[in-house]
Design an enzyme around this catalytic site. Structure first.
Site, PDB file in Angstrom:
ATOM      1  CG  PHE A  11      -1.564   1.218   1.639  1.00 57.73           C
ATOM      2  CD1 PHE A  11      -2.168   2.075   0.725  1.00 57.73           C
ATOM      3  CD2 PHE A  11      -1.568   1.579   2.992  1.00 57.73           C
ATOM      4  CE1 PHE A  11      -2.764   3.265   1.140  1.00 57.73           C
ATOM      5  CE2 PHE A  11      -2.163   2.756   3.415  1.00 57.73           C
ATOM      6  CZ  PHE A  11      -2.743   3.608   2.498  1.00 57.73           C
ATOM      7  CG  ASP A  32       6.807  -6.351  -2.466  1.00 61.40           C
ATOM      8  OD1 ASP A  32       6.360  -5.292  -1.987  1.00 61.40           O
ATOM      9  OD2 ASP A  32       6.324  -7.473  -2.201  1.00 61.40           O
ATOM     10  CB  ALA A  82       6.817  -4.697   7.608  1.00 61.78           C
ATOM     11  CD  GLU A  83       3.664 -10.853   6.662  1.00 59.49           C
ATOM     12  OE1 GLU A  83       2.444 -10.624   6.783  1.00 59.49           O
ATOM     13  OE2 GLU A  83       4.155 -11.387   5.650  1.00 59.49           O
ATOM     14  CB  THR A 124       3.927   1.735  13.148  1.00 57.60           C
ATOM     15  OG1 THR A 124       2.663   1.922  13.779  1.00 57.60           O
ATOM     16  CG2 THR A 124       4.611   0.567  13.852  1.00 57.60           C
ATOM     17  CG  ASP A 125       0.866   5.519  15.634  1.00 58.16           C
ATOM     18  OD1 ASP A 125       0.748   4.353  15.187  1.00 58.16           O
ATOM     19  OD2 ASP A 125      -0.084   6.340  15.622  1.00 58.16           O
ATOM     20  CD  GLU A 126      -0.465  -0.202  15.161  1.00 58.15           C
ATOM     21  OE1 GLU A 126      -0.530  -1.325  15.661  1.00 58.15           O
ATOM     22  OE2 GLU A 126      -1.059   0.132  14.127  1.00 58.15           O
ATOM     23  CE1 TYR A 149       3.246  -3.810  11.634  1.00 51.94           C
ATOM     24  CE2 TYR A 149       1.869  -2.496  13.114  1.00 51.94           C
ATOM     25  CZ  TYR A 149       2.695  -2.584  12.001  1.00 51.94           C
ATOM     26  OH  TYR A 149       2.970  -1.460  11.262  1.00 51.94           O
ATOM     27  CB  SER A 152       7.610  -7.593  14.800  1.00 52.23           C
ATOM     28  OG  SER A 152       6.683  -6.868  14.015  1.00 52.23           O
ATOM     29  CE  LYS A 153       7.334  -1.409  11.183  1.00 47.13           C
ATOM     30  NZ  LYS A 153       7.844  -1.521   9.778  1.00 47.13           N
ATOM     31  N   PRO A 273      -8.189  -8.824  20.831  1.00 48.70           N
ATOM     32  CG  PRO A 273      -7.536 -11.067  20.829  1.00 48.70           C
ATOM     33  CD  PRO A 273      -8.091  -9.993  19.946  1.00 48.70           C
TER      34      PRO A 273
HETATM   35  P1  NAD Z   1       1.424  -3.712   3.201  1.00 47.27           P
HETATM   36  O1  NAD Z   1       1.146  -4.930   3.996  1.00 47.27           O
HETATM   37  O2  NAD Z   1       0.363  -3.122   2.329  1.00 47.27           O
HETATM   38  O3  NAD Z   1       2.695  -3.970   2.261  1.00 47.27           O
HETATM   39  C1  NAD Z   1       3.828  -4.650   2.698  1.00 47.27           C
HETATM   40  C2  NAD Z   1       4.658  -5.028   1.476  1.00 47.27           C
HETATM   41  O4  NAD Z   1       5.871  -5.654   1.924  1.00 47.27           O
HETATM   42  C3  NAD Z   1       3.961  -6.047   0.556  1.00 47.27           C
HETATM   43  O5  NAD Z   1       4.089  -5.631  -0.789  1.00 47.27           O
HETATM   44  C4  NAD Z   1       4.705  -7.359   0.818  1.00 47.27           C
HETATM   45  O6  NAD Z   1       4.732  -8.201  -0.316  1.00 47.27           O
HETATM   46  C5  NAD Z   1       6.098  -6.840   1.173  1.00 47.27           C
HETATM   47  N1  NAD Z   1       6.867  -7.761   2.032  1.00 47.27           N
HETATM   48  C6  NAD Z   1       6.467  -8.340   3.186  1.00 47.27           C
HETATM   49  N2  NAD Z   1       7.457  -9.105   3.694  1.00 47.27           N
HETATM   50  C7  NAD Z   1       8.514  -8.994   2.841  1.00 47.27           C
HETATM   51  C8  NAD Z   1       9.826  -9.524   2.833  1.00 47.27           C
HETATM   52  N3  NAD Z   1      10.262 -10.343   3.806  1.00 47.27           N
HETATM   53  N4  NAD Z   1      10.657  -9.191   1.819  1.00 47.27           N
HETATM   54  C9  NAD Z   1      10.241  -8.367   0.819  1.00 47.27           C
HETATM   55  N5  NAD Z   1       8.998  -7.842   0.769  1.00 47.27           N
HETATM   56  C10 NAD Z   1       8.141  -8.149   1.776  1.00 47.27           C
HETATM   57  O7  NAD Z   1       1.952  -2.637   4.254  1.00 47.27           O
HETATM   58  P2  NAD Z   1       1.786  -1.038   4.289  1.00 47.27           P
HETATM   59  O8  NAD Z   1       0.528  -0.698   4.972  1.00 47.27           O
HETATM   60  O9  NAD Z   1       2.094  -0.477   2.960  1.00 47.27           O
HETATM   61  O10 NAD Z   1       2.975  -0.661   5.298  1.00 47.27           O
HETATM   62  C11 NAD Z   1       4.287  -0.438   4.815  1.00 47.27           C
HETATM   63  C12 NAD Z   1       5.198  -0.114   6.001  1.00 47.27           C
HETATM   64  O11 NAD Z   1       4.711   1.027   6.698  1.00 47.27           O
HETATM   65  C13 NAD Z   1       5.289  -1.241   7.027  1.00 47.27           C
HETATM   66  O12 NAD Z   1       6.627  -1.322   7.457  1.00 47.27           O
HETATM   67  C14 NAD Z   1       4.375  -0.770   8.156  1.00 47.27           C
HETATM   68  O13 NAD Z   1       4.820  -1.265   9.401  1.00 47.27           O
HETATM   69  C15 NAD Z   1       4.550   0.738   8.070  1.00 47.27           C
HETATM   70  N6  NAD Z   1       3.402   1.533   8.531  1.00 47.27           N
HETATM   71  C16 NAD Z   1       2.149   1.310   8.026  1.00 47.27           C
HETATM   72  C17 NAD Z   1       1.095   2.108   8.461  1.00 47.27           C
HETATM   73  C18 NAD Z   1      -0.297   1.937   7.896  1.00 47.27           C
HETATM   74  O14 NAD Z   1      -1.217   2.608   8.330  1.00 47.27           O
HETATM   75  N7  NAD Z   1      -0.519   1.075   6.900  1.00 47.27           N
HETATM   76  C19 NAD Z   1       1.319   3.121   9.393  1.00 47.27           C
HETATM   77  C20 NAD Z   1       2.616   3.325   9.884  1.00 47.27           C
HETATM   78  C21 NAD Z   1       3.650   2.528   9.440  1.00 47.27           C
HETATM   79  P1  TYD Z   2      -6.478  -1.389  11.382  1.00 46.96           P
HETATM   80  O1  TYD Z   2      -6.854  -0.766  10.082  1.00 46.96           O
HETATM   81  O2  TYD Z   2      -6.299  -2.870  11.453  1.00 46.96           O
HETATM   82  O3  TYD Z   2      -5.156  -0.629  11.896  1.00 46.96           O
HETATM   83  P2  TYD Z   2      -4.406  -0.701  13.331  1.00 46.96           P
HETATM   84  O4  TYD Z   2      -4.971  -1.797  14.128  1.00 46.96           O
HETATM   85  O5  TYD Z   2      -3.001  -0.964  12.912  1.00 46.96           O
HETATM   86  O6  TYD Z   2      -4.610   0.642  13.952  1.00 46.96           O
HETATM   87  O7  TYD Z   2      -7.556  -0.995  12.458  1.00 46.96           O
HETATM   88  C1  TYD Z   2      -7.853   0.375  12.754  1.00 46.96           C
HETATM   89  C2  TYD Z   2      -8.851   0.396  13.889  1.00 46.96           C
HETATM   90  O8  TYD Z   2     -10.087  -0.168  13.428  1.00 46.96           O
HETATM   91  C3  TYD Z   2      -8.442  -0.448  15.072  1.00 46.96           C
HETATM   92  O9  TYD Z   2      -8.862   0.214  16.282  1.00 46.96           O
HETATM   93  C4  TYD Z   2      -9.205  -1.736  14.906  1.00 46.96           C
HETATM   94  C5  TYD Z   2     -10.477  -1.303  14.209  1.00 46.96           C
HETATM   95  N1  TYD Z   2     -11.079  -2.285  13.281  1.00 46.96           N
HETATM   96  C6  TYD Z   2     -12.439  -2.605  13.412  1.00 46.96           C
HETATM   97  O10 TYD Z   2     -13.141  -2.095  14.297  1.00 46.96           O
HETATM   98  N2  TYD Z   2     -12.973  -3.512  12.533  1.00 46.96           N
HETATM   99  C7  TYD Z   2     -12.228  -4.103  11.539  1.00 46.96           C
HETATM  100  O11 TYD Z   2     -12.772  -4.949  10.787  1.00 46.96           O
HETATM  101  C8  TYD Z   2     -10.845  -3.752  11.418  1.00 46.96           C
HETATM  102  C9  TYD Z   2      -9.979  -4.381  10.358  1.00 46.96           C
HETATM  103  C10 TYD Z   2     -10.323  -2.815  12.316  1.00 46.96           C
END
Ligand code: NAD
Ligand code: TYD
Length: 341
Positions: A11, A32, A82-83, A124-126, A149, A152-153, A273
């Site tokens: 994403f 990737d 990342a996962e 991430t802020d998490e 998650y 791990s971050k 949980p």
């Molecule tokens: P995503 O799950 O959409 O994409 C992750 C990508 O990484 C995928 O394309 C996957 O194929 C690839 N990938 C996973 N494991 C891999 C490996 N071992 N080697 C190579 N490629 C691998 O994730 P996202 O939401 O785009 O998040 C990207 C980064 O931003 C992550 O590190 C996440 O922790 C961080 N982040 C995400 C958010 C959010 O709101 N989505 C917020 C803050 C930080």
């Molecule tokens: P999510 O998009 O999984 O991001 P994160 O847990 O990393 O913040 O979830 C955002 C918020 O929405 C979180 O408080 C969990 C909640 N949530 C639901 O209530 N229903 C859902 O089906 C999902 C996926 C998340």
């Protein structure tokens, strides 16, 4: 600059790669693994550009990394791979620890040996855990991750810190709040709710729906990452946030309103949980040092996002059915237009 972007088919990574290619001036190598979350359709139209190369591979594959960094003379690494989904980490933590921690360490080691000049860890802020009703996370807030998650971050961030402290390796870390926008995998709150609503399925809200997240439009995050990569101080952490706290239930109601649907679609389900109650970011450092601020207001960003999912129904339907994987085979598989490594 010659950049290695990991996770560029996910994403945020895909939005970042697209932003760089739109601007021009860099060479972008996208590494990737194409896990379930990686989708090359997110980069459709980029494949034939001379300033772009896709390589399918794992950030834990040291030999591949060494070869790629040398061959491409990579100057900077932006590590998104990342996962990323909390619920999956609760079901099965192991791959999160493996991919997110050892993946980051392997990449750091290879990049250090190759003399890479800048390494940005997208975090991430998490990692800071959960807030009560008041207060904000600053870069000095203690790390207190609650989900596998987040743990791990946080561990990966600490390995980054150690590489800077021990080897003087120029690592930068960004910690961002929740992103939303085009190409987000429909397992996360916003795209899941949009897709379910459009398919007439229930909208599952966890617990009482009053958990708070600080939502940021993905393009604003990409700009923050780029500012830190090019102008941030090595060894520093930069918080990135939208100053836009919302309860989940408010988001779900707003989405229904934008889609012209009523609230009968909402269903409250058993809570996640260990569900973190509230995240909120103090982004003073990145604003004061680098002049970054979000450019998209939430109302506009969420409207644009809903419009994108309406206009790209085929994209998320293929993701949900698993058909998006065929795209890879057509382009990069045996006999395809592009080779993957
Ligand atoms: P995503 O799950 O959409 O994409 C992750 C990508 O990484 C995928 O394309 C996957 O194929 C690839 N990938 C996973 N494991 C891999 C490996 N071992 N080697 C190579 N490629 C691998 O994730 P996202 O939401 O785009 O998040 C990207 C980064 O931003 C992550 O590190 C996440 O922790 C961080 N982040 C995400 C958010 C959010 O709101 N989505 C917020 C803050 C930080
Ligand atoms: P999510 O998009 O999984 O991001 P994160 O847990 O990393 O913040 O979830 C955002 C918020 O929405 C979180 O408080 C969990 C909640 N949530 C639901 O209530 N229903 C859902 O089906 C999902 C996926 C998340």
């Amino acid at each position: 600059m010659k950049l290695l972007v990991t996770g560029g088919a996910g994403f945020i990574g895909a939005n970042y790669v697209r932003m760089l290619l739109e601007r021009g001036g860099d060479r972008v190598v996208n590494l990737d693994l194409l896990t379930y979350a990686g989708n090359l359709e997110n980069l459709a139209g980029c494949e034939d550009r001379p300033d772009y190369r896709f390589v399918r591979g794992d950030v834990r594959d040291r030999a591949l990394l060494d070869r790629l960094l040398a061959e491409e003379r990579i100057e900077a690494v932006v590590h998104f791979a990342a996962e990323s989904h909390v619920d999956r980490s609760i079901d099965d933590p192991r791959e999160f620890l493996d991919s997110n921690i050892l993946g980051t360490q392997t990449l750091l080691e290879s990049a250090r040996r190759a003399g890479v000049a800048r390494f940005l860890q997208v975090s991430t802020d998490e990692v800071y855990g959960s807030l009560g009703p008041t207060g904000l996370f600053t870069e000095d807030s203690p790390l207190a991750p609650n989900s596998p998650y987040a743990a791990s971050k946080a561990a990966a961030d600490l390995v980054c810190r150690a590489y800077h402290h021990t080897y003087g390796f120029p690592v930068l870390v960004t910690r961002c709040s929740n992103n939303y926008g085009p190409y987000q995998f429909p397992e996360k709150l916003i795209p899941l709710m949009i897709a379910n609503a459009l398919e007439g399925r229930p909208l599952p809200v966890y617990g009482d729906g009053r958990n708070v997240r600080d939502w940021l439009y993905v393009r604003d995050h990409c700009e923050a990452v780029d500012a830190v990569l090019r102008r941030g101080r090595p060894g520093e952490v930069y918080n990135v946030g939208g100053n836009n706290e919302m309860q989940n239930i408010q988001i779900v109601r707003l989405l229904l309103e934008l889609l012209g649907l009523d609230e009968s679609h909402i269903t409250f389900v058993k809570d996640r949980p260990g569900h973190d109650r509230r995240y909120a970011i103090d982004a003073t450092r990145i604003r004061d040092e680098l002049g970054w601020a979000p450019r998209h207001r939430f109302r506009e960003g969420i409207r644009a996002t809903v419009d994108w999912y309406l206009a790209n129904r085929a994209w998320w339907e293929k993701v949900r059915s698993g058909a998006y994987r065929e795209y890879y085979d057509r382009l990069y598989g045996a006999g395809g237009r592009h080779t993957s490594t």
